[in-house]
Design an enzyme around this catalytic site. Structure first.
Site, PDB file in Angstrom:
ATOM      1  N   GLU A   1      28.689  42.027  32.677  1.00 32.65           N
ATOM      2  CA  GLU A   1      28.366  43.275  31.817  1.00 32.65           C
ATOM      3  C   GLU A   1      29.841  43.568  31.426  1.00 32.65           C
ATOM      4  O   GLU A   1      30.060  43.938  30.382  1.00 32.65           O
ATOM      5  CB  GLU A   1      28.292  44.264  32.926  1.00 32.65           C
ATOM      6  N   ASN A   2      31.227  42.449  32.149  1.00 29.25           N
ATOM      7  CA  ASN A   2      32.079  42.799  31.468  1.00 29.25           C
ATOM      8  C   ASN A   2      32.781  42.132  30.193  1.00 29.25           C
ATOM      9  O   ASN A   2      33.826  42.083  29.218  1.00 29.25           O
ATOM     10  CB  ASN A   2      33.533  42.112  31.888  1.00 29.25           C
ATOM     11  N   TRP A   3      31.388  41.576  29.758  1.00 30.41           N
ATOM     12  CA  TRP A   3      31.733  40.817  27.930  1.00 30.41           C
ATOM     13  C   TRP A   3      30.945  41.605  27.219  1.00 30.41           C
ATOM     14  O   TRP A   3      30.866  41.470  26.639  1.00 30.41           O
ATOM     15  CB  TRP A   3      30.058  39.834  28.439  1.00 30.41           C
TER      16      TRP A   3
ATOM     17  N   ASP B   1      39.046  47.235  41.430  1.00 27.24           N
ATOM     18  CA  ASP B   1      39.305  48.198  39.885  1.00 27.24           C
ATOM     19  C   ASP B   1      40.323  49.146  39.262  1.00 27.24           C
ATOM     20  O   ASP B   1      41.200  49.191  40.163  1.00 27.24           O
ATOM     21  CB  ASP B   1      37.506  48.721  40.367  1.00 27.24           C
TER      22      ASP B   1
ATOM     23  N   ARG C   1      30.721  53.125  43.248  1.00 30.80           N
ATOM     24  CA  ARG C   1      29.755  52.384  42.673  1.00 30.80           C
ATOM     25  C   ARG C   1      29.622  50.971  43.360  1.00 30.80           C
ATOM     26  O   ARG C   1      30.935  50.163  43.509  1.00 30.80           O
ATOM     27  CB  ARG C   1      28.978  52.324  41.808  1.00 30.80           C
ATOM     28  N   ILE C   2      28.640  49.726  43.405  1.00 31.74           N
ATOM     29  CA  ILE C   2      28.723  49.018  43.217  1.00 31.74           C
ATOM     30  C   ILE C   2      29.118  47.281  41.952  1.00 31.74           C
ATOM     31  O   ILE C   2      29.310  46.307  42.402  1.00 31.74           O
ATOM     32  CB  ILE C   2      26.956  48.203  43.933  1.00 31.74           C
TER      33      ILE C   2
ATOM     34  N   GLU D   1      30.142  47.168  55.673  1.00 33.93           N
ATOM     35  CA  GLU D   1      31.397  48.496  55.943  1.00 33.93           C
ATOM     36  C   GLU D   1      31.765  48.517  54.513  1.00 33.93           C
ATOM     37  O   GLU D   1      32.347  47.965  53.476  1.00 33.93           O
ATOM     38  CB  GLU D   1      32.398  48.428  57.120  1.00 33.93           C
TER      39      GLU D   1
ATOM     40  N   ARG E   1      32.819  43.749  26.618  1.00 34.12           N
ATOM     41  CA  ARG E   1      33.975  44.754  26.312  1.00 34.12           C
ATOM     42  C   ARG E   1      34.350  44.260  25.152  1.00 34.12           C
ATOM     43  O   ARG E   1      33.777  43.316  24.610  1.00 34.12           O
ATOM     44  CB  ARG E   1      34.913  44.529  27.741  1.00 34.12           C
TER      45      ARG E   1
ATOM     46  N   HIS F   1      46.655  44.495  33.927  1.00 29.96           N
ATOM     47  CA  HIS F   1      45.519  43.692  33.835  1.00 29.96           C
ATOM     48  C   HIS F   1      46.693  42.644  34.382  1.00 29.96           C
ATOM     49  O   HIS F   1      46.410  41.975  35.750  1.00 29.96           O
ATOM     50  CB  HIS F   1      44.517  42.640  32.845  1.00 29.96           C
TER      51      HIS F   1
HETATM   52  C1  IPE Z   1      33.532  46.152  38.338  1.00 30.38           C
HETATM   53  O1  IPE Z   1      34.183  47.029  37.341  1.00 30.38           O
HETATM   54  C2  IPE Z   1      33.727  44.322  37.620  1.00 30.38           C
HETATM   55  C3  IPE Z   1      35.505  44.234  38.471  1.00 30.38           C
HETATM   56  C4  IPE Z   1      36.100  44.723  39.003  1.00 30.38           C
HETATM   57  C5  IPE Z   1      35.065  43.000  37.852  1.00 30.38           C
HETATM   58  P1  IPE Z   1      34.082  47.732  36.075  1.00 30.38           P
HETATM   59  O2  IPE Z   1      35.371  48.125  35.206  1.00 30.38           O
HETATM   60  O3  IPE Z   1      33.145  46.894  35.462  1.00 30.38           O
HETATM   61  O4  IPE Z   1      32.760  48.233  36.855  1.00 30.38           O
HETATM   62  P2  IPE Z   1      31.796  49.775  35.387  1.00 30.38           P
HETATM   63  O5  IPE Z   1      32.045  49.839  34.919  1.00 30.38           O
HETATM   64  O6  IPE Z   1      33.110  51.462  36.220  1.00 30.38           O
HETATM   65  O7  IPE Z   1      31.012  50.434  37.152  1.00 30.38           O
HETATM   66  C1  IPE Z   2      39.135  46.032  36.532  1.00 31.41           C
HETATM   67  O1  IPE Z   2      40.178  47.119  35.901  1.00 31.41           O
HETATM   68  C2  IPE Z   2      39.375  44.435  35.741  1.00 31.41           C
HETATM   69  C3  IPE Z   2      37.689  43.970  35.456  1.00 31.41           C
HETATM   70  C4  IPE Z   2      36.617  44.665  35.779  1.00 31.41           C
HETATM   71  C5  IPE Z   2      37.712  42.539  34.667  1.00 31.41           C
HETATM   72  P1  IPE Z   2      39.556  48.289  34.707  1.00 31.41           P
HETATM   73  O2  IPE Z   2      38.999  46.920  33.122  1.00 31.41           O
HETATM   74  O3  IPE Z   2      37.568  47.755  34.401  1.00 31.41           O
HETATM   75  O4  IPE Z   2      39.727  48.864  34.346  1.00 31.41           O
HETATM   76  P2  IPE Z   2      39.565  50.374  34.618  1.00 31.41           P
HETATM   77  O5  IPE Z   2      38.361  50.908  35.241  1.00 31.41           O
HETATM   78  O6  IPE Z   2      39.161  51.028  33.530  1.00 31.41           O
HETATM   79  O7  IPE Z   2      40.735  51.494  34.663  1.00 31.41           O
HETATM   80 MG    MG Z   3      36.521  49.241  35.645  1.00 31.23          MG
END
Ligand code: IPE
Ligand code: IPE
Ligand code: MG
Length: 265
Positions: free
Chosen positions: A87-89, A40, A214-215, A227, A91, A57
């Site tokens: 959940e990333n869909w 992340d 968070r998870i 851990e 975006r 990315h």
């Molecule tokens: C978790 O990161 C998912 C991945 C790293 C693929 P997110 O950026 O989607 O998590 P949230 O939305 O901050 O919880």
């Molecule tokens: C992790 O980075 C990549 C994915 C979740 C796909 P983010 O894109 O969530 O980056 P932040 O959390 O917005 O900085």
């Molecule tokens: Mg993120």
């Protein structure tokens, strides 16, 4: 040092003095077997540099290359990387499109090295919703590395733990209805066998970069006794030094699994 060469999964590697120093504090016989990572912070890394999120990315893929190589070198047996959640869909389409171009890009350039280094690639998640090009790239990666016996590299793509659990329940019910199972067969072990991670040990260590605690719907079942190690370092800046620190910290923790310490007995 010849003994280091023996224990590593991928030959020799040039380490900086600081990395050498931390490596010396690590017991090479107690390397976590399964390490899972929530990658992340790509977006924030880019924003801080006045760059588009895609630049974060892209840089994140460089970290993946480095982390995969180094994990293999350290002798980690299973590396699970959270690359795209269910959940990333949510975006913007443009960002999703960019993210969906990365698996192909990564595998195209890294596959020969993965094959050479005896790494096996696997997908955790539902391939159905993934674009054809991603499915094809993953299928090619799977096929090219299927006979490898070294580190297992799991890409969690279109992965969500709740979806994984519901999918497992459905599959179990089907087997129950078809008489392949009876209710009394249902156990924790049996249930785990219906998850994407069937047959794999649970993660010993979970690393999350990017400063969130968070998870985010990752491996909810499998992380029960892992851990957890969090860092504010953004994924594009995560490097060998951080992985070494995480492993060193991991080795200093006492995993009790509900028991009490031996010295308290
Ligand atoms: C978790 O990161 C998912 C991945 C790293 C693929 P997110 O950026 O989607 O998590 P949230 O939305 O901050 O919880
Ligand atoms: C992790 O980075 C990549 C994915 C979740 C796909 P983010 O894109 O969530 O980056 P932040 O959390 O917005 O900085
Ligand atoms: Mg993120």
């Amino acid at each position: 040092m010849p003994c280091r060469r023996e224990k590593s999964g991928a030959g020799q590697m040039e380490l900086t003095p600081r990395e050498e120093e931390i490596l010396k504090e690590i017991d090479r016989d107690r390397i976590p077997v399964h390490v899972a990572m929530i990658m992340d912070g790509n977006g924030r890394w880019a924003r801080e540099r006045g760059l588009p999120r895609s630049a974060g990315h892209r840089q994140g893929v460089e970290t993946v290359r480095e982390v995969v190589r180094f994990s293999n070198y350290l002798g980690i047996k299973v590396l699970t990387l959270f690359a795209f959640s269910t959940e990333n869909w949510r975006r913007p389409l443009q960002e999703i499109d960019f993210l969906m171009s990365l698996p192909e890009q990564y595998l195209q350039s890294e596959l020969p090295e993965l094959v050479r280094n005896n790494v096996r690639v696997k997908l955790l998640g539902d391939p159905e919703r993934l674009p054809e090009k991603v499915r094809r790239a993953i299928a090619k990666g799977l096929e090219a590395t299927s006979s490898n016996s070294g580190m297992l590299l799991n890409f969690a793509l279109n992965y969500g733990a709740r979806m994984e659990i519901v999918r497992a329940v459905r599959a179990m019910l089907r087997d129950l209805q078809q008489g392949k199972l009876k209710e009394t067969d249902i156990s924790e072990e049996l249930f785990a066998g219906y998850l994407y991670t069937a047959g794999l040990p649970d993660p010993d260590l979970l690393i999350r970069t990017g400063g969130e605690f968070r998870i985010s719907n990752f491996l909810l079942w499998q992380l029960a006794y892992s851990e957890l190690w969090f860092t504010s370092v953004y994924w594009p800046d995560f490097g060998r030094i951080h992985l070494l620190q995480a492993i060193r910290d991991f080795q200093q923790r006492e995993r009790r699994f509900g028991r009490i310490s031996p010295e308290q007995r």
